[in-house]
Design a protein around this motif. Structure first.
Motif: not given
Lengths: 361, 361, 361, 361
Positions: A162-169, A201-210, A298-306
């Motif tokens: 999963x990346x952001x709200x998007x889970x795999x099939x 995400x990258x171009x906005x200088x943002x980050x996302x969880x997984x 399974x484990x959740x990784x938060x978005x980096x805050x940088x």
């Protein structure tokens, strides 16, 4: 002061800061007579290495590992093997880019360990995050490569699910795809989608969880122990120790809260090789002990805050200020957590293999 | 062989089987000169005690605790205090109902630890589940009561926030309601709903999962340590060690996977008492170290597999058979996990308070 | 706070004070399926029990041990065996003679732990010495009886080899004599001599030191580990942990300081069962690892400081005073250290057997 | 597998073989904000360094230490200080003389760990003794130098007090002399005598044992803990872990066996700074806890078995043979044990200081 050693029988002690001379680890408790070369370790390190795609930090590190001790040429075969002595591994830092740290030296980045390290130690290594940097995980991957050699029949693999709200099939899960995309994603189509998604995400200088899933095949029944020596407790602690992890689950995990006993019980049928389970809601662990089925976590990784967006914070002198973090960083740190998670679970299993062999909890 | 000790500085060693003579624990590392009586411990034990409503097992246990060592009357004040010596606690088993175990003696209950204990030890105490029984958690609650006295400024509370697919309304959270219903539920209306809901489950001889939330208020900044001594790793291992737990999360947990860095970062503002956080997505822990905000953890408890519906299984001789579990059991074991979780988190915090005082990781 | 657990794999946690409700221990890590009854443990306890001759304290304790957990009747054979769960042992105190403690409550006995316990904890259990009493060693003997069952091929025996300045004649060493006199002395004639000698000491209200030798036969080569896991380090720590012990040596010990390399080296010759050593200066340990020869250790026990002659001391308020210790005590505490030392060495060997089986250091 | 970590709170993990790439250690648990440079460590290493006189091995090692992690310039003062992160130290091997190992590769040297390492691991690093070489002790000395900085008010010094059968004259003890002779001997005249004596031993290709005394001044009352956390147990294990050590004693040690209670008790008198002891038979430790007096320990070092006289042994194929050990070695390994013992005791005290600060046993 701190606890930098992991494991009971197969013990890994890591050291080193992001921008110091070197990082490394000492692996103690590795059984003797196991074939081991630097190439065995390098292979895993290369999978985690930054700068391999535009989706991870652009820091360029060769991550060349050196074995300092604990191996020798076998007197008969000449093959390099472990001797039972501690194995020290060294990885020199090469791309500690000399840069201006004035922005973060005196300000606490929200969501980072800046404030807490300082609260605990009265000092923090602000250069690249020091010890709290994800760079430390390279030494875990190196240790994990040794662990894999200790449990030869066990195959530990992980994938980003999963990346952001998007889970795999999950119907499209293909382990062979994991190595074919920069996300360690087992769903080919979703990997394609993630490319554009993460670019945004990258171009906005943002980050996302997984969310990452780890599966260990080939774990025999009987690994683990009741009460406080539970295999799932050890896996939970191991995964939670990875940077930015905020949740861990085994088997069906949080979904079991909504299940009835009938739905959740993994029924059994006899087979020539002992009991055969008809499902694996339990994720291969019952009562803290492995069942012989695949161990699934399974484990959740938060978005980096940088991130580039300025955030409210305070400085060391106690004044309100704003901060934005320029420089190289991962838009989705969850990606590089994939090989790290494999390494951690391999270490846990090596530990439990040794306990099991000695009939130790 | 097994690991029955929990904690580094504040160490709890538990013993005893469901249907043995007694259960108990030894608490080692408790600081001296802390006022402690049996009543202090009994109070917490009474909250966990079975047989108090129709929603927990009908086993009747007084759970009367006895302090065997480690306390004495203070030479000056006469008040009973700890001496720094190990505190042994004993709880005699009284309602080990003599019953016929032939059904489970030679069959493995699906979803239970029957098969795995036997795989590990070559023997298992089938009488009431032996060591794998939730009865062991009474000793954890007893130890937790001592831990609470070690961390007087910290308030550890837990509540049931989901049963089956039904989550509480967080806007209706009222800590005062937790003691007013048999579910430790902070949402009065949902508690009312759970009464009928769980009655239905119970009457069908079925069972259901749950989610529990633990909140520790008053934890100062600086508890915990980087890398493998992380406060969240310790909490994850502690909660995962509770019977039937399949997942643990800290702060926003799995939900952070779907967040961006901007959304997830807890911004700060200066205050007279140090930095003030404007949100608590992190659940009070950054980099493995407490921030000074409330520490928040959640965990999922699977439905007990002791149900009346017959399930496919095998017996010890390797033949296919069916099993159904009659007798006393909890339709939702998650309920009694509430005081147990409080105890485990209190023990973790007592451990870290002592480390913190010694500036130890 | 304190460390009341001994051992890595075979772990013994003891609790209880001299004049408390009970003393006991929890043995964790004992392998499953080992036959074990209370009688097995009672046998060793009876050897250590006080009040059996005029040469030990006149306190009368039945020292009746009760197994609270960790055993069950084997489902097939009906024999009581260990299950792998922690084994809790309880010994109730019965002869905590109600007496006047005013003499020692506020004064520090020279040579006792009175002052140091108070310096550390700010409180001390003055009733019979509390935790510092030799009574605690009963629980070690109980644990040691279990350890013996874990290492069935190993025979751990100890004997008193010196009392005051009087050493035994090693040429007259007869293990069978050890059980025939109240001193555990292997030299029949010296035992006769000790009777009058110690009577003299006792009648003067004085006390005397002793040296004990422990020999473990049947230890296979390969127990132990290099560096900090040395078998001799573990034995040294174990014996030094016994009350009043001030010195420990392995094999020829301090005498090796005066030897040359030629004299000290244990030469080897081939045999059908591996290398045969022609001498045992090393006491069965080289490089921290057992050689297959008997493991030999010796330790010195100081005279108890509970004597009738008044000694200079201070009281808790910091004033000069004198003290003399009336009441029941051992004129030579070294005597009862004999079964305790056997127990400690048996525990160390059980620990190392388990490590060895798992090929663990 | 092995245990290469020493200490509970102040933890030292060592690695490296005599003839490998490098040796080193990781010091974990060092408090933050302690000034530390490589020069601080080098000073102690230089005292232990081989090849400084004809009385130690002629191996030439610079023993240049490098700090890899755990320190940084203080943001305010610029002084290099510890950060609380693990401190990794590296010492490269430079004089691993390429030589012919055929003599010892397949034969077991009597009195060495050759046979036992092979019994345990099925392989041994015969090149210079591998891990069993005294070279490993350089890393202990390096760690000890850090430990000294952790306990600034405590002065740990050691001296050689006996060589062969020749003890020093304690009336001539002068700490200032210790640095003036190659034996670390505090008795000037005896040092003079040792010169000729050891020359004789050396020229014969023989070796001799020794006794070392360690004294720690400035240890406050209250370090240590009862039962298994005893300060003397920890010191005994630490000293026994040094190569070739066969005996350890505290205070009057084995001599106490011959004393009466009257003679052995250290009487007390009041003073402005708490109780003053009138003697120190106890060596500064009662009941496992420091009294505030100097902590005194002594240990015996056997003669090295690397000698020129041929000894009977067996080879790996199980045949009788003879062996003599040519090459560089110490005629009296006890000499270089002096700085090593200081380091080990400093590490034990650093560990206990941290426990004490946290009121931890």
């Amino acid at each position: 002061m701190s606890f930098n050693t992991f494991g009971h029988m197969f013990r890994v002690t890591t050291f080193g800061e992001s921008h110091g001379v070197a990082i490394g680890c000492v692996v103690d408790g590795c059984p003797p007579l196991i074939a081991l070369t630097e190439a065995d370790i390098q292979r895993d390190l290369d999978r985690r290495r930054p700068g391999q795609s535009r989706f991870t930090t652009q820091r360029q590190e060769a991550d060349q590992v050196k074995i300092l001790s604990g191996v020798m040429a076998h007197p008969k075969t000449g093959e390099q093997v472990t001797t039972g002595a501690p194995i020290a591994l060294l990885i020199e830092n090469t791309d500690q880019r000399s840069k201006d740290y004035s922005e973060i030296k005196d300000k606490y980045r929200p969501g980072h360990a800046d404030f807490t390290y300082e609260a605990k130690y009265g000092i923090r290594d602000y250069r690249g995050g020091g010890r709290s940097s994800a760079r430390e995980t390279a030494t875990r991957v190196a240790a994990g490569a040794i662990a894999r050699k200790v449990v030869p029949g066990i195959n530990v693999r992980a994938a980003l699910v999963q990346m952001g709200p998007h889970a795999i099939d999950r119907g499209k899960w293909d382990w062979d795809e994991v190595g074919n995309n920069p996300f360690f994603c087992p769903d080919k189509d979703k990997a394609k989608f993630f490319e554009d998604y993460l670019d945004g995400i990258r171009k906005q200088g943002s980050s996302i969880g997984a969310v990452i899933e780890v599966v260990a095949d080939g774990v025999p029944a009987g690994f683990g122990a009741p009460i406080y020596g539970k295999l799932d407790s050890d896996i939970a602690a191991a995964l939670m120790s990875i940077n930015a992890v905020k949740g861990v689950e085994i088997g069906d995990g949080f979904a079991t809260a909504a299940l009835t006993g009938e739905e959740n019980a993994d029924e059994m049928r006899a087979s020539n090789h002992g009991p055969l389970f008809l499902s694996n809601h339990a994720g291969g662990i019952l009562g803290g002990i492995s069942t012989g089925q695949p161990v699934v976590a399974r484990f959740a990784v938060k978005p980096t805050s940088s991130i580039l967006a300025p955030r409210k914070t305070v400085d060391r002198d106690g004044h309100d200020t704003d901060i934005l973090t320029k420089g190289r960083h991962d838009p989705c740190v969850g990606i590089r957590a994939v090989p790290v998670a494999e390494a951690m679970v391999a270490c846990v299993l090596a530990d439990h293999l040794i306990r099991h062999r000695g009939q130790i909890g």
